[in-house]
Write a protein that holds these residues in place. Structure first.
Motif, PDB file in Angstrom:
ATOM      1  N   MET A 145       0.848  -1.191   0.000  1.00  0.00           N
ATOM      2  CA  MET A 145       0.000   0.000   0.000  1.00  0.00           C
ATOM      3  C   MET A 145       0.891   1.252   0.000  1.00  0.00           C
ATOM      4  SD  MET A 145      -3.261   0.878   2.166  1.00  0.00           S
ATOM      5  CE  MET A 145      -3.990   2.461   2.108  1.00  0.00           C
ATOM      6  N   GLN A 146       0.504   2.216  -0.806  1.00  0.00           N
ATOM      7  CA  GLN A 146       1.263   3.464  -0.927  1.00  0.00           C
ATOM      8  C   GLN A 146       1.011   4.350   0.297  1.00  0.00           C
ATOM      9  OE1 GLN A 146       2.030   5.869  -4.695  1.00  0.00           O
ATOM     10  NE2 GLN A 146       0.117   6.709  -3.977  1.00  0.00           N
ATOM     11  N   THR A 147       2.070   4.922   0.852  1.00  0.00           N
ATOM     12  CA  THR A 147       1.935   5.839   1.988  1.00  0.00           C
ATOM     13  C   THR A 147       1.594   7.236   1.480  1.00  0.00           C
ATOM     14  OG1 THR A 147       4.251   6.512   1.974  1.00  0.00           O
ATOM     15  CG2 THR A 147       3.689   4.518   3.261  1.00  0.00           C
ATOM     16  N   SER A 148       1.139   8.099   2.398  1.00  0.00           N
ATOM     17  CA  SER A 148       0.877   9.501   2.033  1.00  0.00           C
ATOM     18  C   SER A 148       2.152  10.152   1.519  1.00  0.00           C
ATOM     19  CB  SER A 148       0.334  10.278   3.229  1.00  0.00           C
ATOM     20  OG  SER A 148      -0.959   9.843   3.543  1.00  0.00           O
ATOM     21  N   ARG A 149       3.282   9.837   2.158  1.00  0.00           N
ATOM     22  CA  ARG A 149       4.564  10.405   1.721  1.00  0.00           C
ATOM     23  C   ARG A 149       4.863   9.995   0.275  1.00  0.00           C
ATOM     24  NH1 ARG A 149       9.890  11.536   4.544  1.00  0.00           N
ATOM     25  NH2 ARG A 149      11.381  11.512   2.852  1.00  0.00           N
ATOM     26  N   ASP A 150       4.675   8.721  -0.051  1.00  0.00           N
ATOM     27  CA  ASP A 150       4.919   8.239  -1.416  1.00  0.00           C
ATOM     28  C   ASP A 150       3.990   8.930  -2.414  1.00  0.00           C
ATOM     29  OD1 ASP A 150       6.828   6.435  -0.421  1.00  0.00           O
ATOM     30  OD2 ASP A 150       5.400   4.764  -0.381  1.00  0.00           O
ATOM     31  N   LEU A 151       2.714   9.043  -2.042  1.00  0.00           N
ATOM     32  CA  LEU A 151       1.723   9.698  -2.902  1.00  0.00           C
ATOM     33  C   LEU A 151       2.125  11.147  -3.176  1.00  0.00           C
ATOM     34  CD1 LEU A 151      -1.312   9.684  -4.079  1.00  0.00           C
ATOM     35  CD2 LEU A 151      -1.870  10.759  -1.899  1.00  0.00           C
ATOM     36  N   LEU A 152       2.480  11.874  -2.120  1.00  0.00           N
ATOM     37  CA  LEU A 152       2.816  13.283  -2.272  1.00  0.00           C
ATOM     38  C   LEU A 152       4.127  13.470  -3.025  1.00  0.00           C
ATOM     39  CD1 LEU A 152       1.671  14.469   1.246  1.00  0.00           C
ATOM     40  CD2 LEU A 152       0.464  14.776  -0.926  1.00  0.00           C
ATOM     41  N   ALA A 153       5.124  12.634  -2.764  1.00  0.00           N
ATOM     42  CA  ALA A 153       6.388  12.712  -3.510  1.00  0.00           C
ATOM     43  C   ALA A 153       6.137  12.489  -4.991  1.00  0.00           C
ATOM     44  CB  ALA A 153       7.389  11.699  -2.963  1.00  0.00           C
ATOM     45  N   SER A 154       5.258  11.562  -5.319  1.00  0.00           N
ATOM     46  CA  SER A 154       4.907  11.309  -6.716  1.00  0.00           C
ATOM     47  C   SER A 154       4.202  12.521  -7.331  1.00  0.00           C
ATOM     48  CB  SER A 154       4.011  10.075  -6.804  1.00  0.00           C
ATOM     49  OG  SER A 154       3.682   9.786  -8.131  1.00  0.00           O
ATOM     50  N   ALA A 155       3.343  13.171  -6.558  1.00  0.00           N
ATOM     51  CA  ALA A 155       2.633  14.354  -7.061  1.00  0.00           C
ATOM     52  C   ALA A 155       3.622  15.461  -7.415  1.00  0.00           C
ATOM     53  CB  ALA A 155       1.618  14.843  -6.027  1.00  0.00           C
ATOM     54  N   TYR A 156       4.628  15.686  -6.566  1.00  0.00           N
ATOM     55  CA  TYR A 156       5.629  16.714  -6.869  1.00  0.00           C
ATOM     56  C   TYR A 156       6.414  16.348  -8.127  1.00  0.00           C
ATOM     57  CZ  TYR A 156       4.754  19.175  -2.536  1.00  0.00           C
ATOM     58  OH  TYR A 156       4.152  19.909  -1.544  1.00  0.00           O
ATOM     59  N   LYS A 157       6.751  15.094  -8.271  1.00  0.00           N
ATOM     60  CA  LYS A 157       7.493  14.647  -9.450  1.00  0.00           C
ATOM     61  C   LYS A 157       6.684  14.938 -10.725  1.00  0.00           C
ATOM     62  CE  LYS A 157       9.439  10.523 -11.567  1.00  0.00           C
ATOM     63  NZ  LYS A 157       9.572   9.070 -11.491  1.00  0.00           N
ATOM     64  N   HIS A 158       5.404  14.586 -10.708  1.00  0.00           N
ATOM     65  CA  HIS A 158       4.546  14.835 -11.877  1.00  0.00           C
ATOM     66  C   HIS A 158       4.359  16.333 -12.125  1.00  0.00           C
ATOM     67  CE1 HIS A 158       3.491  10.711 -12.774  1.00  0.00           C
ATOM     68  NE2 HIS A 158       3.156  10.501 -11.505  1.00  0.00           N
ATOM     69  N   PHE A 159       4.155  17.111 -11.053  1.00  0.00           N
ATOM     70  CA  PHE A 159       3.973  18.555 -11.202  1.00  0.00           C
ATOM     71  C   PHE A 159       5.206  19.182 -11.849  1.00  0.00           C
ATOM     72  CE2 PHE A 159       4.483  22.936  -9.809  1.00  0.00           C
ATOM     73  CZ  PHE A 159       3.244  23.481 -10.057  1.00  0.00           C
ATOM     74  N   ASN A 160       6.382  18.862 -11.341  1.00  0.00           N
ATOM     75  CA  ASN A 160       7.610  19.455 -11.878  1.00  0.00           C
ATOM     76  C   ASN A 160       7.876  19.027 -13.313  1.00  0.00           C
ATOM     77  OD1 ASN A 160       8.267  21.019  -9.613  1.00  0.00           O
ATOM     78  ND2 ASN A 160       9.255  19.287  -8.619  1.00  0.00           N
ATOM     79  N   ALA A 161       7.342  17.881 -13.721  1.00  0.00           N
ATOM     80  CA  ALA A 161       7.466  17.411 -15.107  1.00  0.00           C
ATOM     81  C   ALA A 161       6.344  17.978 -15.992  1.00  0.00           C
ATOM     82  CB  ALA A 161       7.441  15.883 -15.144  1.00  0.00           C
ATOM     83  N   ARG A 162       5.464  18.784 -15.409  1.00  0.00           N
ATOM     84  CA  ARG A 162       4.307  19.363 -16.110  1.00  0.00           C
ATOM     85  C   ARG A 162       3.357  18.273 -16.626  1.00  0.00           C
ATOM     86  NH1 ARG A 162       6.409  22.567 -13.405  1.00  0.00           N
ATOM     87  NH2 ARG A 162       7.247  24.566 -14.049  1.00  0.00           N
ATOM     88  N   ASP A 163       3.265  17.191 -15.872  1.00  0.00           N
ATOM     89  CA  ASP A 163       2.388  16.069 -16.195  1.00  0.00           C
ATOM     90  C   ASP A 163       1.088  16.248 -15.405  1.00  0.00           C
ATOM     91  OD1 ASP A 163       1.110  13.652 -16.626  1.00  0.00           O
ATOM     92  OD2 ASP A 163       2.677  12.433 -15.671  1.00  0.00           O
ATOM     93  N   ILE A 164       0.190  17.070 -15.946  1.00  0.00           N
ATOM     94  CA  ILE A 164      -1.058  17.384 -15.248  1.00  0.00           C
ATOM     95  C   ILE A 164      -1.857  16.116 -14.975  1.00  0.00           C
ATOM     96  CG2 ILE A 164      -3.297  18.538 -15.420  1.00  0.00           C
ATOM     97  CD1 ILE A 164      -1.943  20.833 -16.862  1.00  0.00           C
ATOM     98  N   ASP A 165      -2.013  15.261 -15.974  1.00  0.00           N
ATOM     99  CA  ASP A 165      -2.803  14.042 -15.768  1.00  0.00           C
ATOM    100  C   ASP A 165      -2.187  13.158 -14.689  1.00  0.00           C
ATOM    101  OD1 ASP A 165      -4.827  14.653 -17.618  1.00  0.00           O
ATOM    102  OD2 ASP A 165      -3.631  13.847 -19.273  1.00  0.00           O
ATOM    103  N   GLY A 166      -0.864  13.101 -14.642  1.00  0.00           N
ATOM    104  CA  GLY A 166      -0.196  12.314 -13.619  1.00  0.00           C
ATOM    105  C   GLY A 166      -0.535  12.794 -12.216  1.00  0.00           C
ATOM    106  N   VAL A 167      -0.587  14.118 -12.024  1.00  0.00           N
ATOM    107  CA  VAL A 167      -0.942  14.660 -10.710  1.00  0.00           C
ATOM    108  C   VAL A 167      -2.425  14.472 -10.450  1.00  0.00           C
ATOM    109  CG1 VAL A 167      -0.877  16.642  -9.157  1.00  0.00           C
ATOM    110  CG2 VAL A 167       0.863  16.414 -10.902  1.00  0.00           C
ATOM    111  N   LEU A 168      -3.260  14.774 -11.426  1.00  0.00           N
ATOM    112  CA  LEU A 168      -4.703  14.653 -11.217  1.00  0.00           C
ATOM    113  C   LEU A 168      -5.105  13.230 -10.875  1.00  0.00           C
ATOM    114  CD1 LEU A 168      -6.133  17.011 -13.988  1.00  0.00           C
ATOM    115  CD2 LEU A 168      -5.879  17.487 -11.530  1.00  0.00           C
ATOM    116  N   ASN A 169      -4.397  12.243 -11.399  1.00  0.00           N
ATOM    117  CA  ASN A 169      -4.699  10.845 -11.072  1.00  0.00           C
ATOM    118  C   ASN A 169      -4.452  10.529  -9.600  1.00  0.00           C
ATOM    119  OD1 ASN A 169      -5.506  10.149 -13.652  1.00  0.00           O
ATOM    120  ND2 ASN A 169      -3.474   9.504 -14.275  1.00  0.00           N
TER     121      ASN A 169
END
Length: 118
Positions: free
Chosen positions: A1-25
């Protein structure tokens, strides 16, 4: 199971890559998000997408998480190094801030921004 930390770290990675769909998912479909350009809140995927699309047409932000801290109310405070340039590369902002997230059912439900000293 993904932790909140893992989820949020992934969101920053997608945001900085300008991957809107990746963050919205990673967000609840009715996410509540700060819109700093108009000093209001964006609600839901469509409003967040519109906000970021407009933001990235004007600014080039990069947000790097440096620490993740659980809050007493169950939210997670992320200490963030925020660097913003205009589209010509001129530095506009270089500061530390806190992003405070509510994660529900494995998705980002809301975020607020606080001063780094909070």
């Amino acid at each position: 199971m993904q932790t909140s930390r893992d989820l949020l770290a992934s969101a920053y990675k997608h945001f900085n890559a300008r991957d809107i769909d990746g963050v919205l998912n990673l967000m609840h479909r009715d996410v509540d998000w700060p819109n700093l350009m108009e000093n209001c809140r964006a609600h839901g995927h469509a409003e967040v997408r519109d906000y970021w699309t407009r933001q990235w047409a004007i600014f080039d932000p990069h947000v790097e998480p440096t620490d993740f801290t659980p809050e007493p109310d169950g939210r997670t405070a992320v200490h963030v190094h925020q660097v913003v340039h205009d589209l010509t590369g001129k530095l506009l902002v270089d500061q530390m801030v806190q992003h405070v997230y509510l994660v529900q059912d494995g998705l980002i439900r809301s975020m607020e921004i606080r001063d780094a000293d909070s």
